[in-house]
Design a protein around this motif. Structure first.
Motif, PDB file in Angstrom:
ATOM      1  N   GLY A 230       0.796  -1.231   0.000  1.00 15.11           N
ATOM      2  CA  GLY A 230       0.000   0.000   0.000  1.00 15.11           C
ATOM      3  C   GLY A 230       0.821   1.269   0.000  1.00 15.11           C
ATOM      4  O   GLY A 230       0.558   2.197  -0.784  1.00 15.11           O
ATOM      5  N   MET A 231       1.836   1.341   0.863  1.00 13.55           N
ATOM      6  CA  MET A 231       2.610   2.573   0.976  1.00 13.55           C
ATOM      7  C   MET A 231       3.396   2.869  -0.295  1.00 13.55           C
ATOM      8  O   MET A 231       3.551   4.024  -0.686  1.00 13.55           O
ATOM      9  N   ASN A 232       3.861   1.812  -0.968  1.00  4.56           N
ATOM     10  CA  ASN A 232       4.582   2.007  -2.219  1.00  4.56           C
ATOM     11  C   ASN A 232       3.661   2.603  -3.284  1.00  4.56           C
ATOM     12  O   ASN A 232       4.070   3.483  -4.055  1.00  4.56           O
TER      13      ASN A 232
ATOM     14  N   TRP B  90      -4.900  -1.174   9.210  1.00  2.50           N
ATOM     15  CA  TRP B  90      -4.206  -0.863   7.958  1.00  2.50           C
ATOM     16  C   TRP B  90      -5.184  -0.488   6.852  1.00  2.50           C
ATOM     17  O   TRP B  90      -4.933   0.436   6.073  1.00  2.50           O
ATOM     18  N   LEU B  91      -6.314  -1.192   6.778  1.00  2.00           N
ATOM     19  CA  LEU B  91      -7.315  -0.835   5.772  1.00  2.00           C
ATOM     20  C   LEU B  91      -7.886   0.552   6.054  1.00  2.00           C
ATOM     21  O   LEU B  91      -8.101   1.353   5.133  1.00  2.00           O
ATOM     22  N   LEU B  92      -8.139   0.846   7.323  1.00  2.00           N
ATOM     23  CA  LEU B  92      -8.627   2.180   7.696  1.00  2.00           C
ATOM     24  C   LEU B  92      -7.602   3.253   7.326  1.00  2.00           C
ATOM     25  O   LEU B  92      -7.953   4.299   6.762  1.00  2.00           O
ATOM     26  N   LEU B  93      -6.332   2.979   7.635  1.00  2.00           N
ATOM     27  CA  LEU B  93      -5.274   3.947   7.363  1.00  2.00           C
ATOM     28  C   LEU B  93      -5.142   4.215   5.877  1.00  2.00           C
ATOM     29  O   LEU B  93      -5.104   5.366   5.432  1.00  2.00           O
ATOM     30  N   TYR B  94      -5.081   3.144   5.078  1.00  2.00           N
ATOM     31  CA  TYR B  94      -4.911   3.326   3.635  1.00  2.00           C
ATOM     32  C   TYR B  94      -6.144   3.978   3.005  1.00  2.00           C
ATOM     33  O   TYR B  94      -6.029   4.759   2.054  1.00  2.00           O
ATOM     34  N   ARG B  95      -7.337   3.647   3.528  1.00  2.00           N
ATOM     35  CA  ARG B  95      -8.536   4.297   2.995  1.00  2.00           C
ATOM     36  C   ARG B  95      -8.477   5.808   3.241  1.00  2.00           C
ATOM     37  O   ARG B  95      -8.834   6.607   2.364  1.00  2.00           O
ATOM     38  N   CYS B  96      -8.004   6.194   4.414  1.00  2.00           N
ATOM     39  CA  CYS B  96      -7.858   7.623   4.711  1.00  2.00           C
ATOM     40  C   CYS B  96      -6.813   8.269   3.798  1.00  2.00           C
ATOM     41  O   CYS B  96      -6.955   9.429   3.399  1.00  2.00           O
ATOM     42  N   MET B  97      -5.765   7.518   3.453  1.00  2.00           N
ATOM     43  CA  MET B  97      -4.742   8.056   2.556  1.00  2.00           C
ATOM     44  C   MET B  97      -5.295   8.319   1.163  1.00  2.00           C
ATOM     45  O   MET B  97      -4.880   9.256   0.481  1.00  2.00           O
TER      46      MET B  97
ATOM     47  N   ALA C 170       0.774  10.704  11.984  1.00  2.00           N
ATOM     48  CA  ALA C 170       1.074  11.738  10.989  1.00  2.00           C
ATOM     49  C   ALA C 170      -0.197  12.165  10.256  1.00  2.00           C
ATOM     50  O   ALA C 170      -0.483  13.363  10.118  1.00  2.00           O
ATOM     51  N   LEU C 171      -0.983  11.196   9.809  1.00  2.00           N
ATOM     52  CA  LEU C 171      -2.198  11.524   9.066  1.00  2.00           C
ATOM     53  C   LEU C 171      -3.260  12.155   9.951  1.00  2.00           C
ATOM     54  O   LEU C 171      -4.020  13.022   9.506  1.00  2.00           O
ATOM     55  N   LEU C 172      -3.324  11.724  11.208  1.00  2.00           N
ATOM     56  CA  LEU C 172      -4.297  12.312  12.127  1.00  2.00           C
ATOM     57  C   LEU C 172      -3.964  13.771  12.407  1.00  2.00           C
ATOM     58  O   LEU C 172      -4.860  14.635  12.439  1.00  2.00           O
ATOM     59  N   LEU C 173      -2.688  14.090  12.591  1.00  2.00           N
ATOM     60  CA  LEU C 173      -2.277  15.487  12.760  1.00  2.00           C
ATOM     61  C   LEU C 173      -2.656  16.308  11.539  1.00  2.00           C
ATOM     62  O   LEU C 173      -3.199  17.410  11.651  1.00  2.00           O
TER      63      LEU C 173
ATOM     64  N   LEU D 117      -9.145   7.557  11.671  1.00  2.00           N
ATOM     65  CA  LEU D 117      -7.739   7.583  12.089  1.00  2.00           C
ATOM     66  C   LEU D 117      -7.605   7.427  13.603  1.00  2.00           C
ATOM     67  O   LEU D 117      -6.678   6.773  14.088  1.00  2.00           O
ATOM     68  N   ARG D 118      -8.524   8.014  14.347  1.00  2.00           N
ATOM     69  CA  ARG D 118      -8.517   7.824  15.805  1.00  2.00           C
ATOM     70  C   ARG D 118      -8.710   6.339  16.140  1.00  2.00           C
ATOM     71  O   ARG D 118      -8.034   5.780  17.007  1.00  2.00           O
ATOM     72  N   LYS D 119      -9.660   5.723  15.436  1.00  2.00           N
ATOM     73  CA  LYS D 119      -9.932   4.302  15.657  1.00  2.00           C
ATOM     74  C   LYS D 119      -8.718   3.457  15.272  1.00  2.00           C
ATOM     75  O   LYS D 119      -8.316   2.549  16.012  1.00  2.00           O
ATOM     76  N   ALA D 120      -8.105   3.758  14.119  1.00  2.00           N
ATOM     77  CA  ALA D 120      -6.939   2.994  13.657  1.00  2.00           C
ATOM     78  C   ALA D 120      -5.773   3.142  14.633  1.00  2.00           C
ATOM     79  O   ALA D 120      -5.067   2.171  14.917  1.00  2.00           O
ATOM     80  N   LEU D 121      -5.577   4.352  15.157  1.00  2.00           N
ATOM     81  CA  LEU D 121      -4.476   4.585  16.096  1.00  2.00           C
ATOM     82  C   LEU D 121      -4.652   3.726  17.354  1.00  2.00           C
ATOM     83  O   LEU D 121      -3.681   3.123  17.846  1.00  2.00           O
ATOM     84  N   LYS D 122      -5.870   3.639  17.859  1.00  2.00           N
ATOM     85  CA  LYS D 122      -6.129   2.796  19.037  1.00  2.00           C
ATOM     86  C   LYS D 122      -5.854   1.331  18.737  1.00  2.00           C
ATOM     87  O   LYS D 122      -5.296   0.600  19.570  1.00  2.00           O
ATOM     88  N   LEU D 123      -6.235   0.889  17.531  1.00  2.00           N
ATOM     89  CA  LEU D 123      -5.998  -0.506  17.147  1.00  2.00           C
ATOM     90  C   LEU D 123      -4.502  -0.785  17.017  1.00  2.00           C
ATOM     91  O   LEU D 123      -4.016  -1.840  17.442  1.00  2.00           O
TER      92      LEU D 123
END
Length: 411
Positions: free
Chosen positions: A67-69, A96-103, A138-141, A117-123
């Motif tokens: 995903g990051m690539n 990870w799915l939540l994070l990439y969807r936000c990206m 980083a993305l939440l900020l 992102l708040r939910k993903a950070l807790k997970l």
């Protein structure tokens, strides 16, 4: 022609596949094809086959890897398409799915992204995934800065980010630390008024991105360095960083980067008093934003159009652009950007001799910028100086200084 024959044969095979195999058999074939691709290292095709087989856990595990690539290569569209195929309940359980969807929708779905992102950070914290925590932080900020309201949470997140950068081994999580450092200048500059710290974060991010050899990261860091140097009045250094930015974007000429380059050149030109250069840069940024649908850049482009009108003493244009800018910022719910717009409009009214209107706008802006939710020390200082000039012209200097003394005594 040969092309037509090839296409016809391909269509024939697709039809035969659908008619000769039932749904369960097709899923099994897709799954086996995905497994073969995964074993041979062809992860992207493996993901496609797993998704066709509805083997979502296997697809999710590979998306975490690639995903990051894809994000760094500017292929968010591919990622977004894959993520849209996952059931919602599975996405909500996977950080990870939540994070990439936000990206994939960084500059839209602001409220939903922030909650995800708040939910993903807790997970990530629950599983002890440091890499995920750094990227999510980083993305939440970034999401909170973009929203520009209820920003008390950012103070805690900035402190948490600083601890990560300080305590993690120097040679570990270089990419993730660079991503995190790229967000800190927004908080340091506006929220905390710490310009030197903002420059430090940008410089450190640039060193890491250069070490990694990732051009998009280098560009993002150089953009921060141009802006930070200008805020400190170090124009020769800003010029030097801008030349580096030009050379780097020439190697990675995505429209998004070119648009950001023009916005930062406009910023630099305004501070240097080179208004014609700023005018050209704003026009180019507007054209790129419209041509390529860079929606998230549009509010910032209009803000610099407003700033340019003020510097050109074109106050009728400033009023029209200001109204347009306020409509945009209210529609996206950014109290921070809306208040910056009011501050610029107040300055324009002041320069046009409309002191009462200027006073109302600037006092309103100062009230917002001194609040806990949208505190910006940088803009509060600028607005206070402007209000002093307005008070002089209204003949209420004594009242102005009495108010300032009261504020200082409360602090």
């Amino acid at each position: 022609s040969e092309m037509c024959i090839r296409d016809s044969f391909k269509d024939f095979l697709k039809l035969k596949f659908k008619t000769d195999f039932d749904a369960a058999s097709r899923k099994d074939i897709y799954f086996r094809a995905g497994s073969v691709c995964e074993k041979t290292g062809d992860l992207e095709n493996a993901i496609k086959f797993y998704l066709r087989a509805r083997a979502f856990p296997e697809a999710a595990a590979l998306i975490e890897i690639v995903g990051m690539n894809l994000v760094n290569l500017g292929r968010r569209g591919n990622l977004e398409k894959w993520l849209s195929l996952f059931p919602s309940n599975l996405t909500q359980k996977s950080p990870w799915l939540l994070l990439y969807r936000c990206m994939t929708r960084r500059f839209s779905h602001s409220d939903e992204n922030t909650n995800d992102l708040r939910k993903a950070l807790k997970l990530f914290e629950a599983t002890g995934d440091t890499r995920g925590q750094l990227l999510c932080l980083a993305l939440l900020l970034e999401a909170l800065f973009l929203r520009g309201h209820n920003m008390e949470e950012t103070d805690e997140l900035i402190a948490k980010a600083e601890k990560y950068v300080e305590n993690l081994p120097r040679d570990s999580y270089l990419y993730e630390k660079a991503m995190l450092l790229l967000q800190l200048p927004y908080g340091y500059t506006t929220r905390l008024g710490e310009q030197r710290k903002a420059l430090w974060a940008g410089e450190t991010a640039y060193l890491l991105s250069t070490q990694l050899g990732i051009l998009p990261l280098q560009i993002a860091a150089l953009l921060q360095l141009v802006m930070g140097s200008v805020f400190l009045g170090e124009i020769s250094k800003a010029d030097e960083y801008y030349r580096s930015l030009e050379r780097t974007i020439a190697r990675c000429p995505y429209p998004e980067f070119t648009g950001l380059q023009q916005i930062h050149f406009a910023h630099l030109s305004l501070w240097k008093g080179e208004l014609e250069n700023a005018k050209k840069a704003v026009a180019l940024a507007k054209a790129l934003t419209a041509k390529h649908g860079l929606i998230y850049l549009y509010p910032i482009t209009v803000l610099y159009e407003l700033a340019l009108s003020f510097f050109l003493e074109d106050h009728d244009s400033a009023k029209e652009t200001g109204r347009r800018f306020l409509h945009i910022t209210r529609s996206i719910g950014s109290v921070f950007l809306e208040t910056v717009g009011n501050l610029f409009l107040g300055a324009s009214y002041y320069r046009n001799g409309e002191y009462e209107k200027a006073r109302d706008l600037v006092e309103g802006a100062l009230e917002v910028f001194s609040s806990d939710g949208v505190r910006s020390i940088e803009h509060f200082y600028e607005g206070s100086i402007l209000l002093g000039y307005i008070a002089y012209h209204l003949g209420i200097v004594q009242e102005f200084f009495c108010k300032k003394l009261l504020i200082l005594s409360d602090e």
